[in-house]
Design a protein around this motif. Structure first.
Motif, PDB file in Angstrom:
ATOM      1  N   MET A  59       0.834  -1.200   0.000  1.00  0.00           N
ATOM      2  CA  MET A  59       0.000   0.000   0.000  1.00  0.00           C
ATOM      3  C   MET A  59       0.871   1.254   0.000  1.00  0.00           C
ATOM      4  SD  MET A  59      -2.881  -0.849   2.833  1.00  0.00           S
ATOM      5  CE  MET A  59      -3.844  -2.335   2.782  1.00  0.00           C
ATOM      6  N   ALA A  60       1.906   1.241   0.834  1.00  0.00           N
ATOM      7  CA  ALA A  60       2.805   2.395   0.909  1.00  0.00           C
ATOM      8  C   ALA A  60       3.496   2.621  -0.430  1.00  0.00           C
ATOM      9  CB  ALA A  60       3.833   2.192   2.020  1.00  0.00           C
ATOM     10  N   ALA A  61       3.944   1.555  -1.065  1.00  0.00           N
ATOM     11  CA  ALA A  61       4.597   1.677  -2.372  1.00  0.00           C
ATOM     12  C   ALA A  61       3.603   2.176  -3.425  1.00  0.00           C
ATOM     13  CB  ALA A  61       5.192   0.337  -2.789  1.00  0.00           C
ATOM     14  N   ALA A  62       2.372   1.706  -3.359  1.00  0.00           N
ATOM     15  CA  ALA A  62       1.344   2.152  -4.318  1.00  0.00           C
ATOM     16  C   ALA A  62       1.068   3.637  -4.163  1.00  0.00           C
ATOM     17  CB  ALA A  62       0.061   1.353  -4.128  1.00  0.00           C
ATOM     18  N   SER A  63       1.023   4.107  -2.926  1.00  0.00           N
ATOM     19  CA  SER A  63       0.739   5.521  -2.711  1.00  0.00           C
ATOM     20  C   SER A  63       1.883   6.411  -3.188  1.00  0.00           C
ATOM     21  CB  SER A  63       0.437   5.793  -1.237  1.00  0.00           C
ATOM     22  OG  SER A  63       1.594   5.655  -0.448  1.00  0.00           O
ATOM     23  N   ARG A  64       3.090   5.852  -3.270  1.00  0.00           N
ATOM     24  CA  ARG A  64       4.249   6.595  -3.790  1.00  0.00           C
ATOM     25  C   ARG A  64       4.436   6.404  -5.286  1.00  0.00           C
ATOM     26  NH1 ARG A  64       6.707   4.033   0.606  1.00  0.00           N
ATOM     27  NH2 ARG A  64       7.936   2.749  -0.790  1.00  0.00           N
ATOM     28  N   GLY A  65       3.706   5.463  -5.884  1.00  0.00           N
ATOM     29  CA  GLY A  65       3.882   5.175  -7.299  1.00  0.00           C
ATOM     30  C   GLY A  65       5.165   4.423  -7.589  1.00  0.00           C
ATOM     31  N   ALA A  66       5.648   3.666  -6.611  1.00  0.00           N
ATOM     32  CA  ALA A  66       6.904   2.918  -6.741  1.00  0.00           C
ATOM     33  C   ALA A  66       6.619   1.546  -7.349  1.00  0.00           C
ATOM     34  CB  ALA A  66       7.579   2.795  -5.385  1.00  0.00           C
ATOM     35  N   ASP A  67       6.381   1.537  -8.657  1.00  0.00           N
ATOM     36  CA  ASP A  67       5.946   0.322  -9.336  1.00  0.00           C
ATOM     37  C   ASP A  67       6.933  -0.831  -9.212  1.00  0.00           C
ATOM     38  OD1 ASP A  67       3.736   1.799 -10.041  1.00  0.00           O
ATOM     39  OD2 ASP A  67       4.375   2.124 -12.107  1.00  0.00           O
ATOM     40  N   ASP A  68       8.235  -0.564  -9.317  1.00  0.00           N
ATOM     41  CA  ASP A  68       9.215  -1.646  -9.214  1.00  0.00           C
ATOM     42  C   ASP A  68       9.213  -2.256  -7.819  1.00  0.00           C
ATOM     43  OD1 ASP A  68      10.253   0.775  -8.254  1.00  0.00           O
ATOM     44  OD2 ASP A  68      12.314   0.245  -8.755  1.00  0.00           O
ATOM     45  N   VAL A  69       8.992  -1.439  -6.789  1.00  0.00           N
ATOM     46  CA  VAL A  69       8.906  -1.946  -5.421  1.00  0.00           C
ATOM     47  C   VAL A  69       7.632  -2.778  -5.257  1.00  0.00           C
ATOM     48  CG1 VAL A  69       8.656  -1.279  -2.991  1.00  0.00           C
ATOM     49  CG2 VAL A  69      10.321  -0.107  -4.449  1.00  0.00           C
ATOM     50  N   ILE A  70       6.545  -2.336  -5.867  1.00  0.00           N
ATOM     51  CA  ILE A  70       5.285  -3.095  -5.818  1.00  0.00           C
ATOM     52  C   ILE A  70       5.496  -4.486  -6.409  1.00  0.00           C
ATOM     53  CG2 ILE A  70       2.932  -3.244  -6.731  1.00  0.00           C
ATOM     54  CD1 ILE A  70       2.910  -0.140  -6.630  1.00  0.00           C
ATOM     55  N   VAL A  71       6.128  -4.552  -7.562  1.00  0.00           N
ATOM     56  CA  VAL A  71       6.382  -5.847  -8.204  1.00  0.00           C
ATOM     57  C   VAL A  71       7.241  -6.729  -7.308  1.00  0.00           C
ATOM     58  CG1 VAL A  71       7.465  -6.993 -10.180  1.00  0.00           C
ATOM     59  CG2 VAL A  71       6.043  -4.965 -10.541  1.00  0.00           C
ATOM     60  N   ALA A  72       8.299  -6.151  -6.713  1.00  0.00           N
ATOM     61  CA  ALA A  72       9.172  -6.929  -5.822  1.00  0.00           C
ATOM     62  C   ALA A  72       8.400  -7.466  -4.622  1.00  0.00           C
ATOM     63  CB  ALA A  72      10.349  -6.071  -5.364  1.00  0.00           C
ATOM     64  N   LEU A  73       7.543  -6.642  -4.040  1.00  0.00           N
ATOM     65  CA  LEU A  73       6.754  -7.065  -2.881  1.00  0.00           C
ATOM     66  C   LEU A  73       5.745  -8.146  -3.254  1.00  0.00           C
ATOM     67  CD1 LEU A  73       6.164  -3.563  -1.277  1.00  0.00           C
ATOM     68  CD2 LEU A  73       7.493  -5.436  -0.267  1.00  0.00           C
ATOM     69  N   ILE A  74       5.066  -7.963  -4.386  1.00  0.00           N
ATOM     70  CA  ILE A  74       4.078  -8.955  -4.818  1.00  0.00           C
ATOM     71  C   ILE A  74       4.768 -10.276  -5.144  1.00  0.00           C
ATOM     72  CG2 ILE A  74       2.431  -9.555  -6.640  1.00  0.00           C
ATOM     73  CD1 ILE A  74       1.701  -6.515  -6.682  1.00  0.00           C
ATOM     74  N   THR A  75       5.911 -10.200  -5.791  1.00  0.00           N
ATOM     75  CA  THR A  75       6.675 -11.407  -6.108  1.00  0.00           C
ATOM     76  C   THR A  75       7.079 -12.145  -4.833  1.00  0.00           C
ATOM     77  OG1 THR A  75       7.469 -10.401  -8.149  1.00  0.00           O
ATOM     78  CG2 THR A  75       8.729 -12.265  -7.310  1.00  0.00           C
ATOM     79  N   ALA A  76       7.320 -11.381  -3.768  1.00  0.00           N
ATOM     80  CA  ALA A  76       7.705 -11.971  -2.482  1.00  0.00           C
ATOM     81  C   ALA A  76       6.506 -12.442  -1.665  1.00  0.00           C
ATOM     82  CB  ALA A  76       8.514 -10.965  -1.673  1.00  0.00           C
ATOM     83  N   GLY A  77       5.300 -12.240  -2.192  1.00  0.00           N
ATOM     84  CA  GLY A  77       4.115 -12.749  -1.515  1.00  0.00           C
ATOM     85  C   GLY A  77       3.200 -11.713  -0.896  1.00  0.00           C
ATOM     86  N   ARG A  95      -1.264   5.906  -7.156  1.00  0.00           N
ATOM     87  CA  ARG A  95      -1.211   7.281  -7.668  1.00  0.00           C
ATOM     88  C   ARG A  95      -1.592   7.395  -9.135  1.00  0.00           C
ATOM     89  NH1 ARG A  95       3.722  10.842  -5.649  1.00  0.00           N
ATOM     90  NH2 ARG A  95       2.762  11.422  -3.690  1.00  0.00           N
ATOM     91  N   CYS A  96      -1.362   6.355  -9.916  1.00  0.00           N
ATOM     92  CA  CYS A  96      -1.622   6.469 -11.357  1.00  0.00           C
ATOM     93  C   CYS A  96      -2.229   5.183 -11.896  1.00  0.00           C
ATOM     94  CB  CYS A  96      -0.333   6.813 -12.103  1.00  0.00           C
ATOM     95  SG  CYS A  96       0.896   5.506 -12.065  1.00  0.00           S
ATOM     96  N   SER A  97      -2.744   5.266 -13.115  1.00  0.00           N
ATOM     97  CA  SER A  97      -3.407   4.114 -13.714  1.00  0.00           C
ATOM     98  C   SER A  97      -2.437   2.971 -13.980  1.00  0.00           C
ATOM     99  CB  SER A  97      -4.116   4.510 -15.000  1.00  0.00           C
ATOM    100  OG  SER A  97      -3.199   5.013 -15.944  1.00  0.00           O
ATOM    101  N   GLU A  98      -1.176   3.282 -14.296  1.00  0.00           N
ATOM    102  CA  GLU A  98      -0.188   2.218 -14.530  1.00  0.00           C
ATOM    103  C   GLU A  98       0.019   1.397 -13.263  1.00  0.00           C
ATOM    104  OE1 GLU A  98       4.525   1.984 -15.362  1.00  0.00           O
ATOM    105  OE2 GLU A  98       3.381   3.216 -16.759  1.00  0.00           O
ATOM    106  N   THR A  99       0.093   2.066 -12.134  1.00  0.00           N
ATOM    107  CA  THR A  99       0.245   1.368 -10.858  1.00  0.00           C
ATOM    108  C   THR A  99      -0.981   0.505 -10.583  1.00  0.00           C
ATOM    109  OG1 THR A  99       1.648   3.124  -9.986  1.00  0.00           O
ATOM    110  CG2 THR A  99       0.614   1.669  -8.371  1.00  0.00           C
ATOM    111  N   ARG A 100      -2.169   1.022 -10.837  1.00  0.00           N
ATOM    112  CA  ARG A 100      -3.389   0.236 -10.643  1.00  0.00           C
ATOM    113  C   ARG A 100      -3.407  -0.983 -11.568  1.00  0.00           C
ATOM    114  NH1 ARG A 100      -5.202   5.383  -9.620  1.00  0.00           N
ATOM    115  NH2 ARG A 100      -5.824   5.846 -11.733  1.00  0.00           N
ATOM    116  N   GLN A 101      -2.872  -0.845 -12.778  1.00  0.00           N
ATOM    117  CA  GLN A 101      -2.806  -1.982 -13.701  1.00  0.00           C
ATOM    118  C   GLN A 101      -1.877  -3.066 -13.167  1.00  0.00           C
ATOM    119  OE1 GLN A 101      -1.655  -0.030 -17.347  1.00  0.00           O
ATOM    120  NE2 GLN A 101      -3.769   0.172 -18.027  1.00  0.00           N
ATOM    121  N   ILE A 102      -0.757  -2.668 -12.590  1.00  0.00           N
ATOM    122  CA  ILE A 102       0.177  -3.645 -12.014  1.00  0.00           C
ATOM    123  C   ILE A 102      -0.507  -4.400 -10.880  1.00  0.00           C
ATOM    124  CG2 ILE A 102       2.291  -3.877 -10.636  1.00  0.00           C
ATOM    125  CD1 ILE A 102       3.403  -1.517 -12.334  1.00  0.00           C
ATOM    126  N   ILE A 103      -1.199  -3.676 -10.026  1.00  0.00           N
ATOM    127  CA  ILE A 103      -1.893  -4.302  -8.903  1.00  0.00           C
ATOM    128  C   ILE A 103      -3.016  -5.196  -9.414  1.00  0.00           C
ATOM    129  CG2 ILE A 103      -3.317  -3.845  -6.871  1.00  0.00           C
ATOM    130  CD1 ILE A 103      -1.547  -1.271  -6.535  1.00  0.00           C
TER     131      ILE A 103
END
Length: 117
Positions: A59-77, A95-103
């Protein structure tokens, strides 16, 4: 609070310190180091740590738009469908539609997320 233990010892302080660091992580390498430290300490669920208001690292990474961190966290479970105390999930905080698409991709098929990106 996530509770974890080594040899029956509760490591709440370690869990909290690592979890708070994970909430602030802004680089994939940092995420990996924190998750490795948590694993070595027996805190295998640190990726879904919850702050006092229910915020998780993804959630914190999503609010910052840190897409690469989101992917790393999701990959880790990381579980993207968890809700904070206000009833918001990571996609709600994105923060943006690209981040929402990743999620969204992670919710549909977390195993294939890295391949899609």
């Amino acid at each position: 609070t996530v509770w974890c233990g080594v040899n029956g010892t509760v490591l709440e302080v370690v869990t909290q310190a690592l979890g708070e660091a994970l909430l602030e992580a802004s680089e994939c390498a940092t995420v990996s180091r924190i998750l490795d430290a948590g694993s070595r300490a027996g805190c295998n669920h640190i990726v879904n740590y919850r702050s006092d208001d229910g915020t998780t690292p993804v959630m914190a990474a999503a609010s910052r738009g840190a897409d690469d961190v989101i992917v790393a966290l999701i990959t880790a479970g990381a579980r993207v469908a968890l809700l904070d105390d206000s009833g918001r999930c990571a996609a709600d905080l994105a923060r943006c539609s690209e981040t929402r698409q990743i999620i969204g991709a992670a919710q549909a098929s977390p195993e294939d997320l890295s391949a899609e990106l």
